[in-house]
Design a protein around this motif. Structure first.
Motif, mmCIF file in Angstrom:
data_model
loop_
_atom_site.group_PDB
_atom_site.id
_atom_site.type_symbol
_atom_site.label_atom_id
_atom_site.label_comp_id
_atom_site.label_asym_id
_atom_site.label_seq_id
_atom_site.Cartn_x
_atom_site.Cartn_y
_atom_site.Cartn_z
ATOM 1 N N HIS A 1 0.828 -1.210 0.000
ATOM 2 C CA HIS A 1 0.000 0.000 0.000
ATOM 3 C C HIS A 1 0.860 1.257 0.000
ATOM 4 O O HIS A 1 1.713 1.436 0.876
ATOM 5 N N PHE A 2 0.615 2.126 -0.968
ATOM 6 C CA PHE A 2 1.298 3.421 -1.037
ATOM 7 C C PHE A 2 0.457 4.478 -0.308
ATOM 8 O O PHE A 2 -0.682 4.749 -0.693
ATOM 9 N N GLY A 3 1.042 5.042 0.753
ATOM 10 C CA GLY A 3 0.350 6.080 1.515
ATOM 11 C C GLY A 3 -0.227 5.565 2.814
ATOM 12 O O GLY A 3 -1.444 5.591 3.010
ATOM 13 N N ALA A 4 0.625 5.110 3.730
ATOM 14 C CA ALA A 4 0.158 4.463 4.961
ATOM 15 C C ALA A 4 -0.186 5.496 6.043
ATOM 16 O O ALA A 4 0.377 5.493 7.134
ATOM 17 N N LEU B 1 6.125 7.690 0.534
ATOM 18 C CA LEU B 1 6.929 8.330 -0.505
ATOM 19 C C LEU B 1 7.687 9.542 0.008
ATOM 20 O O LEU B 1 8.499 10.120 -0.721
ATOM 21 N N HIS B 2 7.424 9.929 1.255
ATOM 22 C CA HIS B 2 8.039 11.153 1.770
ATOM 23 C C HIS B 2 8.601 10.951 3.178
ATOM 24 O O HIS B 2 9.766 10.675 3.352
ATOM 25 N N PRO C 1 12.249 7.143 -0.431
ATOM 26 C CA PRO C 1 13.509 7.858 -0.672
ATOM 27 C C PRO C 1 14.711 7.210 0.001
ATOM 28 O O PRO C 1 15.841 7.397 -0.446
ATOM 29 N N GLU C 2 14.478 6.439 1.085
ATOM 30 C CA GLU C 2 15.596 5.794 1.767
ATOM 31 C C GLU C 2 16.097 4.567 0.997
ATOM 32 O O GLU C 2 17.299 4.379 0.825
ATOM 33 N N THR D 1 4.625 7.375 -7.458
ATOM 34 C CA THR D 1 4.037 6.034 -7.421
ATOM 35 C C THR D 1 4.095 5.400 -8.805
ATOM 36 O O THR D 1 4.362 4.196 -8.935
ATOM 37 N N TYR D 2 3.855 6.197 -9.832
ATOM 38 C CA TYR D 2 3.963 5.684 -11.200
ATOM 39 C C TYR D 2 5.337 5.043 -11.439
ATOM 40 O O TYR D 2 5.447 3.976 -12.051
#
Length: 485
Positions: free
Chosen positions: A34-37, A67-68, A107-108, A161-162
């Motif tokens: 899942h992207f955006g937990a 993602l951030h 990013p890590e 995400t793309y």
């Protein structure tokens, strides 16, 4: 209270009236990435997965991707990724959720994210990345955006995400990892199509051969989600700590209501979300319309009217009998007759349910927060219903009063310094004139000139009269007089 943190070892010590996982956390696998937990995901999709695991299924654990920020990962690692959902209805209830197995910070370690999506055990990718995460400009992907430009150049270290999905699809195609479903869980029209367009754009640049594999092995689908999940504050943390007798660094609050309508076009194995309250349908568009025209539209009505009435929160607005009756009548008498609904939806019951949710004082909506970006919202939430009512020779008088209230709302928020809207500067320039002179200008800025009602002299005359009445008296008196006539 003990100064100890929630963890797997402490689950057995939690009060019996708190729902804790009945499944063996060590036995589940991450079938979902899942992207955006964030809070919404943890109080919505993750709870559906929790219920599935409680039924004995084991492959629908979740690997989260940020993602951030690393904040959510850092909060949850010390407590074995366990966290509490506090349901705030007439009474409080608590459940500890154990479906998240880990959270990766893109990013890590970007390759770690690509690798987990490419793994054969990953059957479903889901997203709650907000509309900003799709990088759309007038409905199209903004190729001039810095992050998109980065991924067009290279997807070795994706920014979007793309990019992660495109890189993972390349690897899945090479190792034969099997079918994958990518499911948008953001409330945006055709979100699955946006994901598909972004991934295909990057594959066309970096691996055209993978496009053939994609067409045969990957489904991009949409869903409609609904559950209120406010920001976590110290007060919530204290409530959870008192109940669990343990510290939870990242609890989340939610209303009792939860809805998930999912487009039924899975590429491979489909999770049995329908067994735990979700609904699989061929087309989610009618359900999106119901939510947009009843729930979202009603919310915007209460925000505009409530601000004019001097209320801070939406539930306070509904404590005013005339206004509560007016909003209910607007939805049932003006909007409902011109809104097609699926057979499984009872419109009157849905509207009653929406208004009852808005009355929940345990989850207060600030009228100014709901009224943010109203110029963008009402052109989707109100304007089509007005045109439909006029074309059907139906009643549109309640909606005319709503438009008048919105005009006065814009005027007053400018004067009070409260307007939060992307067109603030343009509205402010128009507001140099008296309120009654702003009606057409304000509506034009909100895109009304694209709709037929804007050139309907009878409808616009009603708007102007209602606007005049609100200025001469106040919004509550105007509504009271209107509904009593």
């Amino acid at each position: 209270m003990k100064e100890e943190q929630l963890s797997v070892l402490k689950l057995s010590e939690i009060n019996n009236d708190v729902d804790v996982p009945s499944y063996d956390l060590a036995s589940i696998t991450s079938g979902i990435v899942h992207f955006g937990a964030g809070n919404f995901h943890r109080a919505h999709q993750a709870v559906y997965c929790h219920s599935l695991l409680n039924m004995g299924e084991t492959k629908w654990g979740i690997t989260g991707v940020s993602l951030h920020s690393s904040a959510m990962r850092d909060n949850l690692v010390p407590q074995d990724y366990l966290y509490t959902v506090a349901t705030l209805g007439g009474s409080l209830s608590f459940q500890v959720i154990g479906v998240i197995q880990k959270i990766l910070v893109g990013p890590e370690k970007p390759q770690a994210v690509i690798d987990i999506v490419a793994e054969k055990q990953t059957l479903l990718v889901t997203t709650t990345i907000t509309e900003k995460g799709y990088y759309l400009n007038s409905g199209e992907i903004d190729i001039d955006n810095e992050d998109i430009a980065n991924d067009l150049k290279s997807i070795e270290s994706p920014k979007t995400t793309y990019g992660y999905l495109a890189a993972a699809c390349i690897k899945r195609s090479l190792i034969g990892a099997g079918p994958l479903t990518i499911l948008c869980c953001d409330n945006m029209q055709a979100g699955g199509t946006s994901l598909e367009n972004g991934v295909k754009m990057l594959l066309a640049r970096h691996s055209p051969d993978t496009l053939i594999w994609l067409a045969e092995n990957v489904a991009f689908i949409s869903s409609m989600v609904d559950r209120v999940t406010p920001a976590t504050d110290q007060k919530l943390k204290e409530k959870v700590a008192a109940k669990l007798n343990l510290i939870d660094a990242a609890p989340v609050a939610a209303e009792p209501f939860s809805q998930w309508i999912i487009e039924d076009r899975f590429a491979g194995v489909r999770p049995s979300f329908d067994k735990v309250g979700a609904l699989f349908v061929e087309d989610i568009t009618p359900f999106e319309q119901v939510k947009l025209r009843f729930l979202n539209a009603g919310h915007s009505m209460l925000a505009s009217i409530g601000y004019l009435a001097g209320d801070q929160y939406v539930h306070q607005v509904l404590q005013r009998p005339a206004i509560a009756r007016f909003v209910e009548n607007t939805l049932k008498l003006n909007v409902m007759p011109v809104t097609p609904v699926p057979k499984s939806v009872n419109s009157e019951v849905y509207i009653d349910q929406v208004l009852e949710r808005f009355r929940n004082s345990n989850l207060p909506y600030a009228v100014l927060q709901v009224g943010t970006d109203s110029s963008q919202k009402i052109q989707q939430r109100w304007f089509p219903s007005i045109d439909n009512a006029l074309m059907a020779n139906g009643d549109s008088s309640y909606l005319a009063l709503c438009i008048a209230a919105w005009v006065c709302f814009i005027q007053k928020t400018i004067l009070e310094g409260d307007l939060n809207d992307p067109l603030k500067e343009q509205f402010t320039n128009c507001a140099l004139m008296p309120a009654l002179g702003n009606i057409e200008d304000f509506l034009s800025l909100a895109g009304a000139q694209k709709f037929k009602f804007f050139n309907n002299s009878s409808f616009m005359a009603s708007v102007k009269q209602f606007c005049s009445d609100i200025v001469a008296t106040d919004v509550e008196q105007t509504i009271t007089t209107f509904i009593n006539n």
